[in-house]
Scaffold this motif. Structure first.
Motif, mmCIF file in Angstrom:
data_model
loop_
_atom_site.group_PDB
_atom_site.id
_atom_site.type_symbol
_atom_site.label_atom_id
_atom_site.label_comp_id
_atom_site.label_asym_id
_atom_site.label_seq_id
_atom_site.Cartn_x
_atom_site.Cartn_y
_atom_site.Cartn_z
ATOM 1 N N LEU B 222 -4.138 20.484 30.394
ATOM 2 C CA LEU B 222 -3.395 21.592 29.766
ATOM 3 C C LEU B 222 -3.295 22.787 30.707
ATOM 4 O O LEU B 222 -2.246 23.427 30.806
ATOM 5 C CB LEU B 222 -4.077 22.021 28.455
ATOM 6 N N PHE B 223 -4.406 23.049 31.415
ATOM 7 C CA PHE B 223 -4.426 24.162 32.365
ATOM 8 C C PHE B 223 -3.414 23.900 33.491
ATOM 9 O O PHE B 223 -2.630 24.783 33.851
ATOM 10 C CB PHE B 223 -5.847 24.318 32.930
ATOM 11 N N ALA B 228 1.757 24.997 35.984
ATOM 12 C CA ALA B 228 3.041 24.513 36.514
ATOM 13 C C ALA B 228 4.203 25.215 35.808
ATOM 14 O O ALA B 228 5.157 25.658 36.466
ATOM 15 C CB ALA B 228 3.147 23.009 36.321
ATOM 16 N N VAL B 229 4.100 25.354 34.490
ATOM 17 C CA VAL B 229 5.167 26.019 33.721
ATOM 18 C C VAL B 229 5.276 27.485 34.154
ATOM 19 O O VAL B 229 6.377 28.012 34.348
ATOM 20 C CB VAL B 229 4.903 25.906 32.199
ATOM 21 N N SER B 230 4.115 28.128 34.378
ATOM 22 C CA SER B 230 4.120 29.532 34.815
ATOM 23 C C SER B 230 4.793 29.679 36.171
ATOM 24 O O SER B 230 5.605 30.582 36.383
ATOM 25 C CB SER B 230 2.691 30.074 34.925
ATOM 26 N N ILE B 231 4.451 28.779 37.080
ATOM 27 C CA ILE B 231 5.022 28.857 38.436
ATOM 28 C C ILE B 231 6.546 28.710 38.372
ATOM 29 O O ILE B 231 7.290 29.427 39.022
ATOM 30 C CB ILE B 231 4.382 27.773 39.356
ATOM 31 N N ILE B 232 6.981 27.779 37.533
ATOM 32 C CA ILE B 232 8.427 27.533 37.426
ATOM 33 C C ILE B 232 9.133 28.716 36.746
ATOM 34 O O ILE B 232 10.204 29.143 37.172
ATOM 35 C CB ILE B 232 8.695 26.215 36.651
ATOM 36 N N MET B 237 11.464 35.011 34.814
ATOM 37 C CA MET B 237 10.959 36.125 34.014
ATOM 38 C C MET B 237 10.980 37.428 34.827
ATOM 39 O O MET B 237 11.291 38.500 34.307
ATOM 40 C CB MET B 237 9.531 35.851 33.522
ATOM 41 N N THR B 238 10.650 37.317 36.119
ATOM 42 C CA THR B 238 10.640 38.498 36.992
ATOM 43 C C THR B 238 12.057 39.072 37.100
ATOM 44 O O THR B 238 12.269 40.272 36.981
ATOM 45 C CB THR B 238 10.106 38.115 38.391
ATOM 46 N N GLN B 239 13.003 38.141 37.291
ATOM 47 C CA GLN B 239 14.394 38.571 37.409
ATOM 48 C C GLN B 239 14.858 39.265 36.124
ATOM 49 O O GLN B 239 15.529 40.288 36.159
ATOM 50 C CB GLN B 239 15.279 37.346 37.716
ATOM 51 N N LEU B 240 14.433 38.709 35.003
ATOM 52 C CA LEU B 240 14.782 39.251 33.696
ATOM 53 C C LEU B 240 14.227 40.672 33.543
ATOM 54 O O LEU B 240 14.926 41.591 33.089
ATOM 55 C CB LEU B 240 14.192 38.345 32.607
#
Lengths: 275, 293
Positions: B222-223, B228-232, B237-240
């Motif tokens: 799960l970690f 992996a989801v965070s990296i992707i 999100m930063t751009q947003l």
């Protein structure tokens, strides 16, 4: 009837069974013998659907065992060499799971437990390995299935229990059942298994009834040495010698001597029995 | 394959009853200890501690009990699949389980019902039930968890309205409507009920997938998945965030998402959860289908 055709199985690159072809007929108790690692357990697990064949086929009354159809599973029972210690009494276990096998007989279960001098009210996780094994054997026999596969059933049983096991298998199984027992301890089952199947690495060395074996091989228990003996072993009070039965003499088959003879003369024995 | 060999209600009933019994034998005591003993222990410790330290009879407050409830539910969700179904990967029990005359679908459905519905309902019901009894007997607790949660939701709705009323002049009317709808949506129970599947299914998958160290490996998986989801998702999100800040500088309103997302939050959440849950269920199904011993 079980029909095995060109059966092949491997663990990764390591081939365990190769081109195995044989039929297992109704009303017989087959003894499956072989050295460690030749694939006895693998063959049993393939027959009961715990593994998928890599090549060839297994047909059990029109079923492919690996499909694990309930109608097929209800007519077979596989007793593994390692059994689980459940957190319930033997009686609760039988009540909880016996209902899945149409032919399960609770009275028979209690009776066989009695033959084994096992207490059905005892918790399974408090039983010794031998008691646990006897509980599972009782359950397996009480299921009244047509196909019964047992992997090393006498492992962990004490001497009286082995005799009780022989008695239970002959008394409590169906006339039309196909029983396949894999074992290292041939003496435990000497009087009940017939035919005998001897597996070698990837191959079946022998698949013959005791009658056929005694027709083709002669087992001599005298003190005199036979000049044409295929196998000879000294025992207290004489020898066990195995020779080709060219004169049609009667003799009692000694499975341990047979096993050693087959292993020492693989091609010769295969040639004799495959004629 | 005959239909009867795929799913038979009578046989399923038998199997489910037997599964329930086996699960009760393997996990029943742990479930009751976690769901019943924990609230009782916390209550006794808090009463004792308060009596000793301040000489007052004062029960555990809502937040402590809510925290305990979460801990108890995590313990149940993490332990239950391993205790009830983890053994199917062991040769001793697994070979028996696989050759038990019930279809794969029946075994799967029973496993799903037990893990995602029966045990969580018993766990939640037992904890909340005992909590309600304790609070009824001792009013110093300040109300049961159920009343506390419904009050919390009402407060969320009210605070949303207050905030909007205060800032009403600076926020365009269409955004006020969106935020109102958003507050209604996030207080909908359904938004949280289906989360239970998303929490329980990964642990069920871990229990039937890994042969050893099931819980630890599930947490690691799960970690790794979350990382992996965070990296992707980080670049998006930063751009947003950058776009939003630029918008604020230019005098645009804070709400830059499509209003449809806010207005249909429950639906979108349900669909996204359903996709994840269905993927997990397919994984569990294939594991059962291809399990060998």
């Amino acid at each position: 009837m079980i029909t095995i055709k060109d059966l092949g199985f491997s663990y990764g690159e390591k081939a365990v069974l190769k081109n195995i072809t044989m039929t297992l007929e109704e009303g017989r108790i087959y003894g499956l013998l072989g050295e460690n690692g030749v694939g006895k357990t693998t063959l049993l697990t393939l027959l009961c659907g715990l593994k998928a064949v890599k090549s060839g086929s297994i047909d059990t009354d029109g079923h492919n065992p690996y499909d694990r159809e309930p109608s097929f599973l209800a007519d077979q029972y596989y007793l593994s060499d390692e059994v689980a210690a459940m957190n319930m009494t033997a009686l609760e276990y039988a009540k909880n799971y016996g209902k899945f096998w149409d032919g399960f007989d609770m009275d028979k279960f209690v009776e066989i437990m009695g033959v084994f001098e096992n207490d059905p009210a005892q918790k399974m996780n408090k039983m010794s390995f031998g008691q646990l094994k006897k509980t599972y054997i009782s359950f397996a026999l009480a299921c009244n299935t047509k196909y019964l596969f047992m992997d090393e059933p006498t492992n962990g049983l004490d001497i009286p229990s082995k005799a009780q096991f022989r008695k239970a298998v002959t008394k409590y199984t169906r006339e039309d059942s196909v029983i396949l027992i894999s074992t290292h301890q041939v003496r435990d089952l000497e009087n009940i298994i017939d035919p005998i199947i001897i597996l070698d690495r990837q191959d079946v060395l022998l698949n013959a009834s005791v009658e056929e074996i005694s027709e083709k091989l002669y087992f001599d228990y005298s003190t005199e040495k036979l000049t044409d003996a295929l196998y000879c072993e000294m025992i207290p009070g004489g020898n066990i010698q195995v020779a080709l039965n060219t004169e049609g003499k009667d003799s009692k088959v000694n499975i341990e001597a047979l096993f050693n003879t087959v292993h020492q003369h693989k091609e010769l024995i295969k040639g004799i029995f495959n004629k | 394959m005959k239909t009867n060999d795929i799913f038979d209600f009578r046989r399923f009933g038998k199997y489910f009853a037997s599964d329930l019994k086996t699960c009760a034998a393997n996990f029943g005591l742990s479930l009751l200890v976690t769901a019943l003993l924990l609230p009782l222990t916390i209550y006794c410790i808090t009463i004792g501690f308060n009596a000793l330290m301040s000489g007052l009879w004062d029960g555990p407050d809502m937040w402590l009990r809510a925290t305990c409830f979460c801990i108890a539910m995590i313990c149940i969700v993490v332990q239950m699949p391993v205790k009830c179904y983890g053994r199917i990967t062991e040769k001793q029990y697994g070979s028996f389980w696989l050759t038990l005359p019930a279809s794969r679908l029946e075994k799967f459905v029973s496993m799903f019902l037990m893990t995602c519905i029966i045990v969580p309902v018993i766990g939640v019901g037992s904890f909340i039930g005992l909590d309600a009894i304790i609070c009824a007997l001792d009013p110093t607790c300040g109300g049961s968890l159920v009343t506390g949660v419904s009050e919390l939701f009402s407060n969320m709705l009210a605070s949303g309205e207050v905030t909007l009323n205060l800032a009403n002049e600076s926020i365009p009317i269409e955004d006020v409507e969106t935020i109102n709808e958003f507050m209604i949506q996030i207080t909908s129970p359904w938004l949280y009920i289906d989360e239970i599947f998303g929490i329980t299914l990964p642990f069920l998958m871990g229990a039937v997938f890994f042969r050893s160290g099931k819980t630890v490996k599930t947490f690691i998986a799960l970690f790794a998945f979350s990382t992996a989801v965070s990296i992707i998702s980080t670049p998006f999100m930063t751009q947003l965030a950058v776009d939003m800040m630029n918008g604020v500088k230019n005098g645009d309103p804070m709400i830059i998402f499509d209003n449809g997302i806010f207005m249909n939050l429950v639906l979108i959440d349900t669909i996204s959860d359903a996709i994840v849950n269905i993927a997990l269920m397919i994984g569990i199904w294939f594991r059962i289908k291809t399990l060998k011993h």
